[in-house]
Scaffold this motif. Sequence first.
Motif, PDB file in Angstrom:
ATOM      1  N   PRO A   1      46.180  34.533  47.264  1.00 20.72           N
ATOM      2  CA  PRO A   1      44.880  34.757  46.607  1.00 20.72           C
ATOM      3  C   PRO A   1      43.990  35.700  47.424  1.00 20.72           C
ATOM      4  CG  PRO A   1      45.074  32.488  47.399  1.00 20.72           C
ATOM      5  CD  PRO A   1      46.414  33.104  47.542  1.00 20.72           C
TER       6      PRO A   1
ATOM      7  N   ARG B   1      45.340  32.252  39.097  1.00 18.77           N
ATOM      8  CA  ARG B   1      44.487  31.114  38.795  1.00 18.77           C
ATOM      9  C   ARG B   1      43.097  31.546  38.346  1.00 18.77           C
ATOM     10  NH1 ARG B   1      43.212  28.289  43.099  1.00 18.77           N
ATOM     11  NH2 ARG B   1      43.479  30.156  44.317  1.00 18.77           N
ATOM     12  N   GLU B   2      42.466  30.676  37.641  1.00 22.79           N
ATOM     13  CA  GLU B   2      41.145  31.004  37.103  1.00 22.79           C
ATOM     14  C   GLU B   2      40.122  31.321  38.186  1.00 22.79           C
ATOM     15  OE1 GLU B   2      40.216  27.635  34.751  1.00 22.79           O
ATOM     16  OE2 GLU B   2      41.969  27.952  33.482  1.00 22.79           O
ATOM     17  N   GLU B   3      40.193  30.573  39.256  1.00 22.09           N
ATOM     18  CA  GLU B   3      39.216  30.816  40.319  1.00 22.09           C
ATOM     19  C   GLU B   3      39.352  32.238  40.849  1.00 22.09           C
ATOM     20  OE1 GLU B   3      41.190  28.209  40.311  1.00 22.09           O
ATOM     21  OE2 GLU B   3      40.151  26.381  40.996  1.00 22.09           O
ATOM     22  N   VAL B   4      40.621  32.626  41.045  1.00 17.61           N
ATOM     23  CA  VAL B   4      40.871  33.963  41.560  1.00 17.61           C
ATOM     24  C   VAL B   4      40.396  34.974  40.525  1.00 17.61           C
ATOM     25  CG1 VAL B   4      42.619  35.528  42.440  1.00 17.61           C
ATOM     26  CG2 VAL B   4      42.861  33.074  42.785  1.00 17.61           C
TER      27      VAL B   4
ATOM     28  N   ARG C   1      38.138  34.786  38.219  1.00 20.51           N
ATOM     29  CA  ARG C   1      36.681  34.943  38.101  1.00 20.51           C
ATOM     30  C   ARG C   1      36.171  35.973  39.081  1.00 20.51           C
ATOM     31  NH1 ARG C   1      33.502  29.310  38.423  1.00 20.51           N
ATOM     32  NH2 ARG C   1      31.731  30.701  38.230  1.00 20.51           N
ATOM     33  N   VAL C   2      36.629  35.821  40.329  1.00 18.06           N
ATOM     34  CA  VAL C   2      36.130  36.716  41.365  1.00 18.06           C
ATOM     35  C   VAL C   2      36.769  38.092  41.232  1.00 18.06           C
ATOM     36  CG1 VAL C   2      35.848  37.030  43.838  1.00 18.06           C
ATOM     37  CG2 VAL C   2      35.777  34.731  42.863  1.00 18.06           C
TER      38      VAL C   2
END
Lengths: 195, 702
Positions: free
Chosen positions: A30, A121-124, A126-127
């Motif tokens: 990530p 992944r979604e977190e990745v 988003r950023v």
Amino acid sequence: MDLGQTQTLILRALDGTEKDKSTLLEYLRPRLVLWAAGRLSPALRSKLEPDDVAQEALIAIHRGIGGFQGRDDRQFLAWVFKIAENRIRDLADHHGAQKRQPVIPPQDFSQTSPSTAAARREEVDRVARALPGLPDDYRQVLSLRRFEEREVREIAEIMDRSENAVRILYCRALKALRKAMDDGAEDGGPVPQKP
Amino acid sequence: MTDDHKDRILADCLEAYHRQRARGEVPDMEALQAELPEDLHEDFLELVAAETAIDEALEPAGDAALPLAWGKYTILREIARGAAGVVYEALHRELGRKVALKVLRTGLDTDDVTRERFRREAQALAQIHHDHIVEIYEFGEFDDRPFYAMSLVEGPTLSDLVKRDERPEPREVCEGLAGVANALHALHEAGMVHRDVKPSNIMIDMNTGRYMLADFGLARTAMSATVTRTGDALGTPLYMSPEQMLGNRDAIEARTDVYGLGATLYQMLTGKPPFKTDNLHALMRMVLSQRPEPARTLNPDLPAGCSSIAMKCLEKEARDRYASAADMENDLRAFAEGKRVSGKPLTPWQRSVRQVVKHPVLAVAATLLVAFAVWFAAKPPAPGRLSVTTTQTADIRVGGAGAWLQAPMRNQEVEPGRKHLVTVKPKSDAYLERTFEVQIDSGSTLEKEIWLQPRDPNNVAAYGSLQADTGVDAVEDLSGMPGVHRGFGDEAPIVELWFPRGKVRMEDLGRWEAHISLDFPEDGGEIRFSAGEEQLGTMDFPEPETQLTAGDMSDEIRGKLQVGMIVTWQFHDKRGKAVGRPATFEITDVDLRERFEGIEAKFEGWTEEGRSIFGATLRAELMINHGLYGPAFLALRPFVKKESATQRMILLQKKALESLFSDRKERRELKDRWQLWIEVDEAYRAYTKEEWTSYLEKLGTR
């Protein structure tokens, strides 16, 4: 970042099994994706995906890890990003020469890992989506500080600004990132909606 | 202030945030914000939100694997994982000895105090040599993380046996646990308390057959540490004593461990923990106020002796348990040898007396919970008609509302074994009316724990408005009133005054209620209202069994009320003598209901479980912020100690929520909600602190 954890992972990967190596690589993934999202120039962005850059870099790191001499986590990260930087250059050349060819498919190390490179992944996400829209110096300062984990002092040298200026720049970059993330969410992108 | 100047201030604050993180601390958001001018608070939160988003993005997708080596140990496998530490089976490479290696987890809430405690307890424990205590070989730090190595006990934990349904015979269990009780006594003599005695912390050594006590020093008293214990099936503090639930560190002593060992015994005898529910707040309520089913009810085959040992240990009040682990050991041995057991739990009569007398447990039990009125009409099937009207405090939780009802009976109605039909009519439409059959067992009190069913179990909004509609918990008041319930069961009249405590809007005066019952002189009296020196007026209290609410307040008094005024009311008898204690409420213009509703709206689309926990804690937090409910504050004090209340609540909520979800994706979504919560909180922060502090001062509470 929990540098202690990285240290352990590095130590293990250096002497350890394939599984230990892939654990370390998955740990870096990530970070590399985000780094690439911030690093790719607009020209390259149309040709390269951050995930592909990360994957390429991870393959190279996997191949080269036996040759890494340092033991310190900061040295290790510096080494990692140097490799990644080289991969971007190679890929850019490659694309320059061959136009839009698919990048080299993922190689065997990822088979040892249950997590897939494709499922970003979604977190990745988003950023990573928010980063490219930011001004160059914002992207640079975020990258140096959070992905490469460099000290403010070092960043000041690299960017040729005072430490204070770097701190303020970082602060503004964060604010811009947050805003870009919110805007991204409102566009109905793949970002999870707040309830 | 120019933008430049603002950014400079924010950058400094952010640096402080990073410095705290670098030291492995949870950044103290409240303290950091306090350094900032108010108009920058929101900006700062935005920055931290961005940092958090990056943190989350940087987390690797898979779970972090085992560390390979730990100093001179090679890690072989993970044995157990708790809130505060991880235990590995490891090999001492030089000695070639296998050990159990316990490593303090460093994370969100690890602070120096935790480290220091870990170190001190490991050292203290190293001084104790006992056949039933795992031996400690070494204490050290590696990679800035404290750890200790101890002898590796090979064998199942009691919790493994329960899971496999291989519980040993009661005698065998009691004999085994007698050894553990002996070990606990040695520990207590050395000035330590284990604090976390439970089946998963007791192992049976396969080689010696001994029951071994393990896992020292990781247990903490605060709820937060235990609710997150991932090793537990439910992630809930199933074996925690009431005093631990209350987070009352001073009250934790040898008999806390007696409780834990009793809970363990209970589970070994019945296969079940004393209380079981997947809702943390419901569990808390049960542990504080509900009696576990007697072990023999669950397992009728049990001999009486072992069941009473367990039940005696599980008494709510430490003084009602065995005085020491040694006393408990004696009984366990006596039972194992087929002799008579001396310890007996309280009789129902003793218990009912205890319940009524002021009782911190009861007081706080009604905290996260709300008091509301229940009309209580008892009709005997026999000729004659019994009609009792009383009000009781009741607690409300998602999925139901419980009331522990005690109806004082008149002498002629008292007949042990006689059955009465009781209809409970909840005051709020949100709950269904129910009828129960109850009987008088002893004394002259009709008592029963009654659960109310909400009309719509999914309607959390109804839950919220119920809260806003109903009264303020007066348990605290009752406790301080001389003579409360003294006339229990005889001719003493019951008086109900329904007045607010805490904050209330003028337009809501009629809606807010406090329930006070007190001895009442036969000839009535009056309630006097005052604000500081100013007398506002009086209300007549003509006769016993009168109900008065603040809604009945005369226009004359109302006309004098102003926002910000602290109103004191006091009951006086006809001779002008004050009866009971004065109570106060403050007239506010803050519309709490609107706020509750606004927040409830944000819960749309949540899962039921998420809503229940999140909703309940959120409300509790609001109570703190608004100084509305004194008892709520008391209950939450354990969380307030070190970190700010807000931070602790956030942490608690986050962890409670996480424990409900095993799936990463779901957890991720929860994180987003957690952020939402901060936003909600922030919107209220402006009012909170000073208001609350001054409220407490006015009340003369600490």
